[in-house]
Structure formats: structure tokens, C-alpha cells
Design a protein around this motif. Structure first.
Motif, mmCIF file in Angstrom:
data_model
loop_
_atom_site.group_PDB
_atom_site.id
_atom_site.type_symbol
_atom_site.label_atom_id
_atom_site.label_comp_id
_atom_site.label_asym_id
_atom_site.label_seq_id
_atom_site.Cartn_x
_atom_site.Cartn_y
_atom_site.Cartn_z
ATOM 1 N N ASP A 456 0.860 -1.399 -0.084
ATOM 2 C CA ASP A 456 -0.090 -0.083 -0.055
ATOM 3 C C ASP A 456 0.854 1.170 -0.056
ATOM 4 O O ASP A 456 0.599 2.258 -0.803
ATOM 5 C CB ASP A 456 -1.073 -0.113 1.170
ATOM 6 C CG ASP A 456 -1.987 -1.175 1.247
ATOM 7 O OD1 ASP A 456 -2.052 -1.660 0.104
ATOM 8 O OD2 ASP A 456 -2.515 -1.355 2.039
ATOM 9 N N ASP A 457 1.945 1.210 0.610
ATOM 10 C CA ASP A 457 2.748 2.469 0.792
ATOM 11 C C ASP A 457 3.387 2.656 -0.703
ATOM 12 O O ASP A 457 3.394 3.693 -1.127
ATOM 13 C CB ASP A 457 3.733 2.027 1.620
ATOM 14 C CG ASP A 457 3.325 2.265 3.051
ATOM 15 O OD1 ASP A 457 2.192 2.660 3.419
ATOM 16 O OD2 ASP A 457 4.272 2.119 4.242
ATOM 17 N N GLU A 460 0.726 4.129 -3.147
ATOM 18 C CA GLU A 460 0.882 5.647 -2.706
ATOM 19 C C GLU A 460 1.922 6.292 -3.187
ATOM 20 O O GLU A 460 1.937 7.403 -3.967
ATOM 21 C CB GLU A 460 0.793 5.686 -1.031
ATOM 22 C CG GLU A 460 0.508 7.069 -0.566
ATOM 23 C CD GLU A 460 -0.978 7.471 -0.675
ATOM 24 O OE1 GLU A 460 -1.781 6.740 -0.681
ATOM 25 O OE2 GLU A 460 -1.197 8.630 -1.011
ATOM 26 N N TRP A 461 3.121 5.721 -3.036
ATOM 27 C CA TRP A 461 4.391 6.319 -3.468
ATOM 28 C C TRP A 461 4.487 6.380 -5.054
ATOM 29 O O TRP A 461 4.706 7.483 -5.500
ATOM 30 C CB TRP A 461 5.624 5.389 -2.957
ATOM 31 C CG TRP A 461 6.854 6.032 -3.296
ATOM 32 C CD1 TRP A 461 7.851 5.388 -4.067
ATOM 33 C CD2 TRP A 461 7.405 7.136 -2.605
ATOM 34 N NE1 TRP A 461 8.888 6.065 -3.859
ATOM 35 C CE2 TRP A 461 8.894 7.210 -3.089
ATOM 36 C CE3 TRP A 461 6.859 7.966 -1.668
ATOM 37 C CZ2 TRP A 461 9.557 8.399 -2.739
ATOM 38 C CZ3 TRP A 461 7.592 8.972 -1.319
ATOM 39 C CH2 TRP A 461 9.078 8.984 -1.795
ATOM 40 N N LEU A 462 4.026 5.530 -5.706
ATOM 41 C CA LEU A 462 4.008 5.316 -7.107
ATOM 42 C C LEU A 462 2.905 6.630 -7.613
ATOM 43 O O LEU A 462 3.281 7.375 -8.499
ATOM 44 C CB LEU A 462 3.326 4.056 -7.435
ATOM 45 C CG LEU A 462 4.444 3.041 -7.726
ATOM 46 C CD1 LEU A 462 3.674 1.562 -8.057
ATOM 47 C CD2 LEU A 462 5.314 3.366 -8.917
ATOM 48 N N ASP A 463 1.964 6.767 -6.796
ATOM 49 C CA ASP A 463 0.950 7.630 -7.346
ATOM 50 C C ASP A 463 1.481 9.112 -7.344
ATOM 51 O O ASP A 463 1.466 9.930 -7.982
ATOM 52 C CB ASP A 463 -0.308 7.464 -6.319
ATOM 53 C CG ASP A 463 -1.468 8.278 -6.880
ATOM 54 O OD1 ASP A 463 -1.968 7.936 -7.836
ATOM 55 O OD2 ASP A 463 -2.054 9.026 -6.144
ATOM 56 N N ARG A 464 2.228 9.242 -6.215
ATOM 57 C CA ARG A 464 3.044 10.478 -5.673
ATOM 58 C C ARG A 464 3.809 11.026 -7.065
ATOM 59 O O ARG A 464 4.018 12.012 -7.400
ATOM 60 C CB ARG A 464 3.575 10.484 -4.474
ATOM 61 C CG ARG A 464 2.866 10.376 -3.365
ATOM 62 C CD ARG A 464 1.735 11.347 -2.946
ATOM 63 N NE ARG A 464 0.586 11.110 -2.502
ATOM 64 C CZ ARG A 464 -0.452 11.766 -2.279
ATOM 65 N NH1 ARG A 464 -0.362 13.051 -2.483
ATOM 66 N NH2 ARG A 464 -1.645 11.368 -2.096
ATOM 67 N N LEU A 465 4.694 9.750 -7.191
ATOM 68 C CA LEU A 465 5.794 9.946 -8.149
ATOM 69 C C LEU A 465 5.217 10.198 -9.633
ATOM 70 O O LEU A 465 5.473 10.979 -10.478
ATOM 71 C CB LEU A 465 6.631 8.838 -8.475
ATOM 72 C CG LEU A 465 7.724 8.459 -7.242
ATOM 73 C CD1 LEU A 465 8.279 6.998 -7.381
ATOM 74 C CD2 LEU A 465 8.856 9.499 -7.241
ATOM 75 N N LYS A 505 3.753 -7.333 -4.638
ATOM 76 C CA LYS A 505 2.495 -8.050 -4.747
ATOM 77 C C LYS A 505 2.522 -9.407 -4.986
ATOM 78 O O LYS A 505 1.672 -10.092 -4.281
ATOM 79 C CB LYS A 505 1.924 -7.207 -5.915
ATOM 80 C CG LYS A 505 0.248 -7.238 -6.161
ATOM 81 C CD LYS A 505 0.026 -6.173 -7.216
ATOM 82 C CE LYS A 505 -1.254 -6.456 -7.577
ATOM 83 N NZ LYS A 505 -1.465 -7.643 -8.489
ATOM 84 N N GLU A 506 3.371 -9.988 -5.728
ATOM 85 C CA GLU A 506 3.528 -11.309 -6.211
ATOM 86 C C GLU A 506 3.809 -11.993 -4.641
ATOM 87 O O GLU A 506 3.307 -13.095 -4.614
ATOM 88 C CB GLU A 506 4.786 -11.676 -6.881
ATOM 89 C CG GLU A 506 4.238 -11.209 -8.354
ATOM 90 C CD GLU A 506 5.422 -11.111 -9.334
ATOM 91 O OE1 GLU A 506 6.372 -11.476 -9.055
ATOM 92 O OE2 GLU A 506 5.066 -10.481 -10.552
ATOM 93 N N ALA A 578 -3.428 4.971 7.509
ATOM 94 C CA ALA A 578 -3.353 5.308 5.898
ATOM 95 C C ALA A 578 -2.158 5.525 5.303
ATOM 96 O O ALA A 578 -1.252 6.247 6.219
ATOM 97 C CB ALA A 578 -4.355 6.408 5.495
ATOM 98 N N PRO A 579 -1.702 4.739 4.274
ATOM 99 C CA PRO A 579 -0.595 4.981 3.655
ATOM 100 C C PRO A 579 0.139 6.349 3.134
ATOM 101 O O PRO A 579 1.090 6.862 3.659
ATOM 102 C CB PRO A 579 -0.368 4.422 2.166
ATOM 103 C CG PRO A 579 -1.772 3.509 2.360
ATOM 104 C CD PRO A 579 -2.722 3.868 3.435
ATOM 105 N N PHE A 580 -0.950 6.997 3.027
ATOM 106 C CA PHE A 580 -0.734 8.627 2.926
ATOM 107 C C PHE A 580 -0.117 9.221 4.125
ATOM 108 O O PHE A 580 0.765 9.903 4.165
ATOM 109 C CB PHE A 580 -1.785 9.201 2.250
ATOM 110 C CG PHE A 580 -1.648 10.816 2.379
ATOM 111 C CD1 PHE A 580 -0.969 11.409 1.128
ATOM 112 C CD2 PHE A 580 -2.396 11.607 3.239
ATOM 113 C CE1 PHE A 580 -0.741 12.758 1.048
ATOM 114 C CE2 PHE A 580 -2.144 12.945 3.178
ATOM 115 C CZ PHE A 580 -1.340 13.507 2.386
#
Ligand SMILES: Nc1nc2c(ncn2[C@@H]2O[C@H](COP(=O)(O)O)[C@@H](O)[C@H]2O)c(=O)[nH]1
Ligand code: MG
Length: 604
Positions: A456-457, A460-465, A505-506, A578-580
Motif C-alpha cells: 500500500d505504501d 501510494e508512493w507510485l501515485d505521488r511519483l 504484490k507477488e 492510511a499509507p498517505f
């Protein structure tokens, strides 16, 4: 470790004083150098999360913000199997509470009999229904070969749903989404499952559709197994069995139903109850305790008198074949042949008095039933009737002062609660194994929780990037100046983080499958589908005020106990998890530490 960036206030030059200072700082923050080498660090002059200050502030305050993996996440290399197991006690007969219940408000406690007071042994009892049904099916034209088939009592779980029209067995989550589906014994792929069940109007949002048959009771498990075997036969050998899936199910249902009614099952149990029924040595101590507390006790079962008497005598402790009425002393009222759930809804069902010696029935309504006449003084054994008689005979003030203990999700729990406001306790024998495995696998669960947090972190991190990249692109277009260095860095970071996300994820999928298969190789946990509560768990939560593995667990608490439920949490109640928020907190901490460090270097 890579230190990336341009010089001249835009980043850190590899090998420069700043990079050495950064490395030292980084080492101090991360105790494990092994973990440290996996990070990919650079300086940025924008801060994607904390705030977006005006440009000149950004330029003045460089912030360390990036790594392929947020640095506070666990070390995946750790071998969880080598960690020692915490001491775990196993299931201790706890009674779990979904809805607070003060026993002081309970005037009467009622019990269902089959699979509640009397727990059947699956390996012997379920086989009776299965084998009896096979014979009936052959009798109505099914191929003789099926008589060779064997029953596997561990194959199905209650709480599953049969889609009889398609020949499928389903496991749904609490939102009624199908998460596992088998056609007979053949698994359906995710695509097949989604095609059938995730597209309106095919989503089984209503289980009132007669094609969906929930396995609400352990009595239904032989139906499910036999149905699956016949589906396989019909698919592979249509020359032997050429009927619709739906009619195959109806035939199975009718065959099992007859076995319950014509003595095929009950006569055998009556001859040797100990072979089919597990005796709970504490059952009558429990009833005694409740009775002593002043509660009225009643038995409300769909079984008829003769069979109920056989089972209750066995549970009471009489040897096979010896029948006394001693067990009845524990009850104020016994209603057999109750025809639940109709008993709970139809106020016109007639009540009969039963002579316990001859089994003869007399109409109990010939006299003015609702007068003050003390009906119970003239015998406490009845057959049929409906809930109004029961309330009257027990003289309870309201439905909510009755606690009913049963095993059937629909008849004993859902209907009694929603129709009459009775308080409910569901008996779930499977709970003992389920809780014990959960405890044994606590390390694996912890490992999964950490992986899940990490996933989840990273998400969130990918989303930020990604949003950082969009922002940088816009800036470049607006200002018409090249910031390709920064863009390349973000892109490289994104690439790394995506890889890490995929790996996590895997790892999580594997960990979850391993964990689930400890409970059941096909269906996993009774109470979960993946991370969500299963449909069964949802029903338990919604309709059972209390639940426990066996009736005699009641003796472990005081009859005056106030059962209190746990606090309910919504996602916003757990905001800080929450991860954020985790990301934000970590960054603020890092930033503060760095500024302090810088300040102390300056002061020196
Ligand atoms: N006619 C049928 N009777 C059934 C079936 N499955 C179970 N049963 C009988 O119901 C009662 C349950 O009693 P309770 O104490 O739990 O109320 C018991 O006698 C079972 O044999 C069925 O499919 N058809
Ligand atoms: Mg029952």
C-alpha cells in the motif's frame, strides 16, 4: 547506493561533500547497511506531499524525499519461519459478541437441538445422507455406477452458495461478490468468474433468486458434494446423465430430503447414537447453571418427538436403548416438530400437546389458550404451533428477552432476530479449528500484514511519483526551460518503484495463498475471502448477537454477564494508518532530523 542529481544547487554531485554527508545521514537512519544498498536517493526541490510551497521557498529548502522503497518498510529478506512462535493458547471456548447483550435482560434461553445441542460426526452422519441419496437417485433412473462413489466430508464449507442453474459452487465476500467459483470440481478462471458473476444483472445481489442455494447448515454439505459429482458426470458422460444442472440439483435435494423423513438416517442414529453424535460432557452442567440462575429454558427443534427423545437421552447420558424423561427436567418447555422458519412467521400454525409416553398428539387449542390457565402445569411437551404460543407459554415480556441458541443461519438466527427481535447465539463448531490455525499462523499473518502495508505504501508512493512527473512536465512546458535531469530521475525512480511494487504484490499473493490453504486447500478461511470478510462472516456479524463453538461454552461465563461488543471502526477512524499518513509522517520526521543535523554542523 546511488546518489543522483546535477550540481549547482540542483542536486548532489556523486562523491561530493554533500553526498558523503548524505550517505552518513542515511546510514544513521537505517541501521542495516544491507537494506541501505537497495535505496536510490536523490534530492528534490519540490515536495510532493507535505505542501507545495512557492517556488523560491522550494529552492531554498532542498528535501530528501525519494527511495525505491519507502525506507520505513520491513526487510523482506527476513525469514519468518525462523522466528519463534509466540505462546498461543488456542481457542478457549470464548463467546464472541457482535451486538452487546446484557444477560440480566434475558428471561428465557432457548435451544435448537440438531447441530446445536447435538453435534453430529461428519465422517459418519453426513455419509448416511449421502449414501441414502445415492440409492434414491438410482431408484429414479440415475446410473448404477454412482453407488460406488465415496463422500468427502471435508470438501465443502458452510457459507458457500450453490448456483444450481450453472452447476457452480461459489464463495462470496461480504459485498456478495463471487471470489471463488468451481464448476462441479473444476475451478473457474478469474475471467470466467467475472464474466458470469461480475456483470449486472448476473451479480447475485439477491439470494432470493431460487437458483442460488446457500449452504446455511452443515446438513447441506452432502447435497453440495453429491451435486458436484453429478455435474462432473453430466459434463464428462452426457450419455449416462443427460439432465439440466438445475434438475440434477432438485433431484439431489429431494433424495436427501426423503432420507431425513423416511427413517433412513434417523433409524440408524437411534440404534447407535454414539457412532453419529458427539457427546458434550458439560452440556447438562451448562443447562443446570442457566436454570439455577432463574432463566426459563426451552427446546425448540424441527425434529419430531421420537427422535428428539432418542438424542436427548443419549446426550443426557442414558445408555443406548434406555429412554427416560430425566433430561426434560432441565427445560420449562419443549416444542418438537416446530417447522422453523414457518414457526417464526405464520401465526396460524396449530399447536399440539404430545404425550411423552405414547407420542400421541392432542390439539392444544381446544380450550381458550390465551387465558390464565397454566398450560405448562399439564405438561410441557408440544409439537408445532408458532411463536405466539411460545411467548405465551413462557410468559415473556417481549421477543428481546429471549436468547435463542442455534446453528441454522436462516431459520435459527436470521429469522428469529429480524422477525421476532429475539437475541441470538450462533453455534459454529468450525470456530475451534479456525481460531487454532489463526493462532498457529500468527507469524505468517504478521508477515502478510507487513507485506500488505508495504504494498500500500508503494502504491501510494507510485501515485505521488506519477503526479510529480505530470507536474514537472507541466512546469517544463510553462517555463520553456529544460528540467530533463529531474524528469529522468523521477522516471528512473518510478521504474524502480514499479518493480518493487510488483515484487511485493507477488510475494503477498503467495503468502496469502499459503496462509489460506492452511485452513482449507480450496476454500480457504471460513470467515474470509482474501482480506475481506466472507459472506458467511458478514451474516454472522449481522444476525448473530453472539457466536461460539459449542453450547457448553456458556458455562464458562456468569449467567448475568454483560456481553459487550468491540468498538466499530470506519476507515476515517483509522486515519493515521492510511499509507498517505504514514508517508507524510515519515517525511516530516526525516526532514526535521536533517534540518537539525545541518544546524548542528553549522553550529560546530
Ligand atoms: N425433511 C428434511 N429434514 C431435514 C433436512 N435437513 C435436516 N433435516 C432435519 O431437520 C431437523 C433439524 O432439527 P433442528 O433441531 O436443527 O431444528 C433434523 O431432524 C434433521 O434431520 C432435509 O433436507 N429435509
Ligand atoms: Mg439445528
Amino acid at each position: 547506493m546511488w546518489i543522483v542529481g546535477g550540481g549547482g544547487g540542483r542536486g548532489v554531485v556523486v562523491g561530493s561533500t554533500t553526498s558523503r554527508w548524505l550517505l552518513a545521514k542515511w546510514k544513521a537512519l537505517n541501521s542495516s547497511p544491507r537494506v541501505l544498498t537497495r535505496y536510490f536517493v536523490y534530492f528534490s526541490y519540490t515536495h510532493p506531499i507535505i505542501h507545495r510551497p512557492s517556488r523560491h521557498v522550494i529552492w531554498k529548502k532542498p528535501v530528501l524525499y525519494c527511495s525505491t522503497r519507502p525506507p520505513w518498510t520491513p526487510n523482506l529478506q527476513e525469514d519468518y519461519s525462523k522466528r519463534s512462535l509466540d505462546d498461543h493458547l488456542g481457542y478457549q471456548g470464548e463467546i464472541f459478541c457482535n451486538r452487546s447483550l446484557n444477560m440480566q435482560s434475558i428471561e428465557a434461553v432457548g435451544f435448537d437441538m440438531d447441530y446445536t445441542l447435538a453435534q453430529y460426526t461428519p465422517e459418519t452422519f453426513e455419509v448416511l445422507a449421502y449414501e441414502g441419496a445415492l440409492k434414491r437417485l438410482v431408484h429414479i433412473g440415475y446410473p448404477k455406477q454412482i453407488l460406488e462413489w465415496k463422500y468427502d466430508p471435508s470438501y465443502y464449507l458452510r457459507g458457500l452458495i450453490i448456483d444450481k442453474g450453472r452447476g457452480n459452487i461459489l464463495k462470496m465476500d461480504r459485498h456478495k461478490y463471487v471470489k471463488l467459483a468451481y464448476h462441479g470440481f473444476k475451478p473457474l478462471s478469474k475471467a470466467q468468474r467475472e464474466k458470469l458473476y461480475d456483470q449486472e444483472p448476473l451479480t447475485p445481489t439477491s439470494l432470493h433468486d431460487s437458483n442460488y442455494v446457500p449452504l446455511d447448515t452443515l446438513f447441506s454439505l452432502p447435497d453440495a458434494y453429491l451435486f458436484s459429482q453429478l455435474i462432473q458426470l453430466a459434463d464428462e458422460h452426457p450419455e449416462l446423465l443427460n439432465r439440466s444442472y438445475s434438475s440434477i440439483f432438485d433431484d439431489v435435494r429431494r433424495a436427501v430430503d426423503i432420507c431425513h423423513r423416511d427413517g433412513y438416517i434417523k433409524d440408524k442414529v437411534a440404534i447407535e447414537p454414539s457412532y453419529y453424535v458427539e457427546k458434550d460432557p458439560y452440556l447438562f452442567d451448562t443447562l443446570k447453571l442457566l436454570k439455577k440462575s432463574g432463566r426459563k429454558l426451552f427446546l425448540l427443534t424441527n425434529s419430531l418427538w421420537e427422535y428428539s427423545n432418542v438424542l436427548m437421552n443419549y446426550l443426557w447420558g442414558n445408555p443406548s436403548g434406555k429412554y427416560t424423561l430425566d433430561w426434560m427436567d432441565y427445560f420449562d418447555l419443549v416444542i418438537v416438530g416446530a417447522a422453523k422458519p414457518t414457526f417464526l412467521v405464520d401465526q396460524n400454525l396449530p399447536l399440539y400437546r404430545v404425550d411423552p409416553h405414547s407420542g400421541q398428539l392432542k390439539n392444544a387449542e381446544l380450550f381458550d389458550f390465551y387465558s390464565d390457565y397454566d398450560h405448562l402445569a399439564h405438561g410441557k411437551l408440544f409439537q408445532g404451533g408458532n411463536w405466539r404460543y411460545l411467548h405465551h407459554l413462557l410468559r415473556v415480556s417481549s421477543g428481546s428477552s429471549i436468547l435463542y441458541v442455534g446453528d441454522h443461519m436462516y431459520s435459527d438466527i436470521l429469522r428469529t432476530k429480524s422477525q421476532l427481535g429475539w437475541r441470538t447465539m450462533l453455534v459454529i463448531p468450525e470456530l475451534e479449528r479456525e481460531v487454532n490455525i489463526m493462532q498457529q499462523e500468527s507469524m505468517q499473518r504478521q508477515h502478510m500484514e507487513e507485506l500488505r502495508r508495504l504494498r500500500d505504501d508503494l502504491d501510494e508512493w507510485l501515485d505521488r511519483l506519477e503526479s510529480e512527473l505530470v507536474q514537472a512536465t507541466e512546469e517544463e512546458q510553462q517555463q520553456e526551460t529544460s528540467i530533463s535531469n529531474r524528469m529522468e530521475t523521477i522516471q528512473a525512480e518510478l521504474h524502480q518503484a514499479q518493480k518493487e511494487y510488483q515484487r511485493t504484490k507477488e510475494a503477498l499473493d503467495i503468502a496469502l495463498n499459503t496462509y489460506d490453504s492452511k485452513f482449507h486447500p480450496i476454500w480457504g478461511q471460513l470467515f474470509k475471502t482474501g482480506y475481506q470478510n466472507s459472506y458467511f462472516a458478514h451474516q454472522v456479524e449481522t444476525y448473530a448477537c453472539l457466536y461460539t463453538s459449542r453450547v457448553s461454552n456458556i458455562r464458562l461465563v456468569s449467567p448475568e454477564i454483560h456481553f459487550r461488543c468491540m468498538v466499530d471502526y470506519m476507515p476515517h477512524d483509522r486515519l493515521e494508518e492510511a499509507p498517505f499518513r504514514r508517508l507524510m509522517r515519515r517525511r516530516l520526521r526525516l526532514r526535521r532530523q536533517m534540518l537539525e543535523e545541518k544546524q548542528s554542523v553549522k553550529d560546530d
